[in-house]
Write an enzyme that holds these catalytic residues in place. Structure first.
Site, PDB file in Angstrom:
ATOM      1  N   GLU A 251       0.874  -1.188   0.000  1.00 35.95           N
ATOM      2  CA  GLU A 251       0.000   0.000   0.000  1.00 35.95           C
ATOM      3  C   GLU A 251       0.899   1.222   0.000  1.00 35.95           C
ATOM      4  OE1 GLU A 251      -2.854  -0.738  -0.515  1.00 35.95           O
ATOM      5  OE2 GLU A 251      -3.253  -2.640   0.454  1.00 35.95           O
ATOM      6  N   CYS A 285      -1.889   9.086   3.392  1.00 37.35           N
ATOM      7  CA  CYS A 285      -1.659   8.590   2.022  1.00 37.35           C
ATOM      8  C   CYS A 285      -2.779   9.028   1.100  1.00 37.35           C
ATOM      9  CB  CYS A 285      -1.531   7.077   2.024  1.00 37.35           C
ATOM     10  SG  CYS A 285      -2.929   6.253   2.808  1.00 37.35           S
TER      11      CYS A 285
HETATM   12  P1  NAD Z   1       8.853   4.684   3.858  1.00 36.34           P
HETATM   13  O1  NAD Z   1       8.657   3.919   2.600  1.00 36.34           O
HETATM   14  O2  NAD Z   1      10.047   5.537   3.993  1.00 36.34           O
HETATM   15  O3  NAD Z   1       8.894   3.684   5.098  1.00 36.34           O
HETATM   16  C1  NAD Z   1       7.877   2.743   5.325  1.00 36.34           C
HETATM   17  C2  NAD Z   1       8.475   1.593   6.096  1.00 36.34           C
HETATM   18  O4  NAD Z   1       9.451   0.954   5.294  1.00 36.34           O
HETATM   19  C3  NAD Z   1       9.165   2.008   7.392  1.00 36.34           C
HETATM   20  O5  NAD Z   1       8.909   1.041   8.384  1.00 36.34           O
HETATM   21  C4  NAD Z   1      10.631   1.974   6.995  1.00 36.34           C
HETATM   22  O6  NAD Z   1      11.492   1.708   8.067  1.00 36.34           O
HETATM   23  C5  NAD Z   1      10.630   0.807   6.037  1.00 36.34           C
HETATM   24  N1  NAD Z   1      11.764   0.774   5.119  1.00 36.34           N
HETATM   25  C6  NAD Z   1      12.478   1.818   4.645  1.00 36.34           C
HETATM   26  N2  NAD Z   1      13.470   1.359   3.850  1.00 36.34           N
HETATM   27  C7  NAD Z   1      13.358   0.005   3.826  1.00 36.34           C
HETATM   28  C8  NAD Z   1      14.081  -1.040   3.205  1.00 36.34           C
HETATM   29  N3  NAD Z   1      15.152  -0.794   2.418  1.00 36.34           N
HETATM   30  N4  NAD Z   1      13.687  -2.325   3.404  1.00 36.34           N
HETATM   31  C9  NAD Z   1      12.620  -2.593   4.185  1.00 36.34           C
HETATM   32  N5  NAD Z   1      11.908  -1.647   4.827  1.00 36.34           N
HETATM   33  C10 NAD Z   1      12.269  -0.358   4.636  1.00 36.34           C
HETATM   34  O7  NAD Z   1       7.496   5.497   4.072  1.00 36.34           O
HETATM   35  P2  NAD Z   1       7.138   6.466   5.269  1.00 36.34           P
HETATM   36  O8  NAD Z   1       7.885   7.739   5.081  1.00 36.34           O
HETATM   37  O9  NAD Z   1       7.239   5.749   6.566  1.00 36.34           O
HETATM   38  O10 NAD Z   1       5.573   6.713   5.019  1.00 36.34           O
HETATM   39  C11 NAD Z   1       5.068   7.697   4.171  1.00 36.34           C
HETATM   40  C12 NAD Z   1       4.651   7.078   2.850  1.00 36.34           C
HETATM   41  O11 NAD Z   1       3.744   6.015   3.084  1.00 36.34           O
HETATM   42  C13 NAD Z   1       3.889   8.062   1.975  1.00 36.34           C
HETATM   43  O12 NAD Z   1       4.307   7.901   0.642  1.00 36.34           O
HETATM   44  C14 NAD Z   1       2.440   7.618   2.129  1.00 36.34           C
HETATM   45  O13 NAD Z   1       1.604   7.963   1.054  1.00 36.34           O
HETATM   46  C15 NAD Z   1       2.600   6.144   2.256  1.00 36.34           C
HETATM   47  N6  NAD Z   1       1.442   5.562   2.942  1.00 36.34           N
HETATM   48  C16 NAD Z   1       0.623   4.746   2.227  1.00 36.34           C
HETATM   49  C17 NAD Z   1      -0.513   4.219   2.828  1.00 36.34           C
HETATM   50  C18 NAD Z   1      -1.475   3.342   2.078  1.00 36.34           C
HETATM   51  O14 NAD Z   1      -2.269   2.655   2.708  1.00 36.34           O
HETATM   52  N7  NAD Z   1      -1.464   3.349   0.756  1.00 36.34           N
HETATM   53  C19 NAD Z   1      -0.776   4.524   4.165  1.00 36.34           C
HETATM   54  C20 NAD Z   1       0.094   5.356   4.850  1.00 36.34           C
HETATM   55  C21 NAD Z   1       1.214   5.860   4.237  1.00 36.34           C
END
Ligand code: NAD
Length: 486
Positions: A251, A285
């Site tokens: 997501e 999001c």
């Molecule tokens: P992010 O992608 O930076 O991080 C999300 C998660 O991934 C965190 O737990 C992070 O530690 C982990 N992560 C980062 N690098 C990784 C790697 N190399 N391997 C494995 N895990 C890794 O996102 P964020 O800044 O935490 O959240 C904001 C983003 O999330 C925005 O783009 C938002 O739109 C999206 N979001 C989507 C939804 C949805 O349901 N579609 C809901 C909430 C947020």
């Protein structure tokens, strides 16, 4: 005094780590807690514990698993006020957002408990008179990786239904919100006496996320991955999981439009635009990232929207409950918003409200004159800055709304329900909400994105389908004819 969470929860016990990392309150820069910074060996031990926990958990009667979900729901409700305070301190959110989120989590668990009672198999006709069944079985250990913006809801949404289906869980919350997105749930399950290993939490700092993230996908113990976060990271995770033939549910980000037709209730539209664009500083999001307004009502709508947004107070929400617009989560996020704003202004956009950026605090900002060549038109903003764009007819509104790589959610305001449903049917988004903003979520509904906003929805039976394996099992009763030569 900063709190200390220097142990990780694995196999039903708390295990000390060699190092911790600071968990900063983005509103005041103070260290709110020090968190266990797990290394790769800690993570491997956790995966092993989850694997060991799987057999007891998966073989338990489904009614007992459902009961654990109900107990978790009650425990979350009991801790609601504490969780709300933690959500504000870790995530920089308004008190109302904290209360909403803390209250919503128990509904996620109750919906998961209900899912355990749903029919999840089928009896199929058989050419040979066999008893022929499609049954769903748990897959094993599922890793759940969650973001910081709604850490409690998005972590629990990721794991609750896969867990009640009999999978054991390894949850990795964001390093920005390791307590609310992870450790909190370990405390809850520990308190209700969950069987060992059914639920485990991995916390680590951003420094070692690449190594630990890979382990949470590639380790053979992991059978499926639930990811919520940015499109860039989700794309990489889906590719890695795909290479290992593991199921993923990702997501991702969004660039959602709210379409306001010429027959819409404009007061309601202004309220929904205000909520959808600025709730949690636009860090949802499915935030409204473009307000599209029919040219006939554009001039009337704009002052109504501005008047409402002007009243939103900016400031540290942990020191004053009336501060609705808190800080952005970190300097990186504030930098992205600032760059998009400056780019838009340099290319001719007009600031009708706000525009001030003070560190991580960004005023609710309304722009006009935004054009497709601007960063803010193309990319997710994830901040309280929103363009209002006029359109001439429904065709044009649909074209502008679809003019993005993203496809998460959308909203349409109109007095004509048929017109609303017609527009909804033509939007390239996972969800569409007529007479509401794009911001909607219920735990039993399919929540997922189209295009670059995700693959395979979470929620209700869609989570159950994603995180169970379908098996075909037959029972022959002597009617299958074999070639006589055998
Ligand atoms: P992010 O992608 O930076 O991080 C999300 C998660 O991934 C965190 O737990 C992070 O530690 C982990 N992560 C980062 N690098 C990784 C790697 N190399 N391997 C494995 N895990 C890794 O996102 P964020 O800044 O935490 O959240 C904001 C983003 O999330 C925005 O783009 C938002 O739109 C999206 N979001 C989507 C939804 C949805 O349901 N579609 C809901 C909430 C947020």
């Amino acid at each position: 005094m900063a709190r200390v969470f220097d142990s990780y929860y694995a196999g039903g016990s708390w295990n000390r780590t060699a190092r911790t990392f600071p968990d900063i309150n983005p509103g005041n820069d103070q260290v709110w807690a020090n968190i266990a910074d797990m290394d790769i060996n800690d993570v491997r031990r956790t995966l092993q514990a989850a694997q060991e926990g799987f057999s007891e958990w998966s073989q338990m009667p489904f009614t007992e698993r459902a009961n654990f979900m109900l107990k978790a729901a009650d425990e979350c409700d009991r801790r609601k006020d504490d969780l709300c305070a933690a959500l504000q301190a870790e995530g920089g959110g308004w008190w109302g957002k904290g209360m909403f989120e803390a209250g919503f989590i128990s509904t996620v668990f109750r919906a998961a408990a209900a899912m355990a009672y749903q029919s999840i198999g089928e009896v199929l006709p058989s050419e040979h008179g066999k008893v022929s069944m499609a049954v769903r079985v748990p897959m094993g250990v599922i890793s759940v990786i969650s973001p910081w913006n709604f850490p409690g809801i998005l972590s629990s949404r990721g794991f609750a239904i896969p867990m009640v289906a009999g999978n054991s869980i390894v949850l990795k919350p964001s390093e920005e919100t390791p307590y609310c997105g992870g450790i909190f749930f370990a405390e809850v399950f520990d308190a209700i006496g969950l069987p060992k290993g059914a639920f485990n939490v991995v916390t680590c700092s951003r420094d070692n996320i690449a190594e630990i993230g890979d382990e949470l996908i590639e380790n053979p113990i992991i059978k499926g991955v639930s990811f919520t976060g940015s499109t860039a990271v989700g794309r990489m995770i889906a590719a890695k999981a795909g290479a290992h033939l593991k199921k993923t549910c990702v997501e991702l980000g969004g660039k959602d439009s709210l379409i306001i037709c010429d027959d819409a209730d404009l007061e309601k539209s202004a309220q929904l635009a205000n909520f959808g664009s600025f709730m949690h500083q636009g860090q949802i999001c499915m935030s409204v990232e473009k307000v599209l307004v029919h040219e006939k009502v554009y001039d009337k709508f704009l002052p109504m929207f501005i008047e409402r947004a002007r009243k939103l107070k900016v400031g540290d929400p942990t020191s004053d409950r009336s501060n609705v617009i808190g800080p952005l989560i970190n300097d990186k996020q504030a930098g992205i918003v600032k760059t998009q704003l400056e780019d838009a202004i340099a290319k001719g956009a007009k600031v009708l409200l706000g525009g001030g950026v003070n560190g991580r605090y960004v005023e609710p900002t309304i722009l006009t004159g935004v054009t497709p060549d601007m960063l803010i038109y193309q990319f997710e903003t994830f901040g309280p800055v929103v363009p209002v764009i006029p359109f001439r007819n429904d065709e044009e509104a649909i074209a502008i709304a679809n003019d993005t790589d993203y496809g998460l959610s959308s909203g349409i305001m109109t007095a004509d329900e048929n017109r609303g449903l017609e527009i909804a049917s033509r939007l390239e988004t996972g969800s569409s909400h007529v007479n509401c903003s794009s911001v909607n979520d219920e735990p039993h509904a399919p929540f997922g994105g189209a295009k670059s906003s995700g693959v395979s929805p979470h929620g209700g039976r869609w989570s159950l389908e994603a995180f169970t394996q379908t098996r075909w099992i037959t029972l022959d009763r002597g009617h299958r004819h074999l070639p006589p030569v055998f």
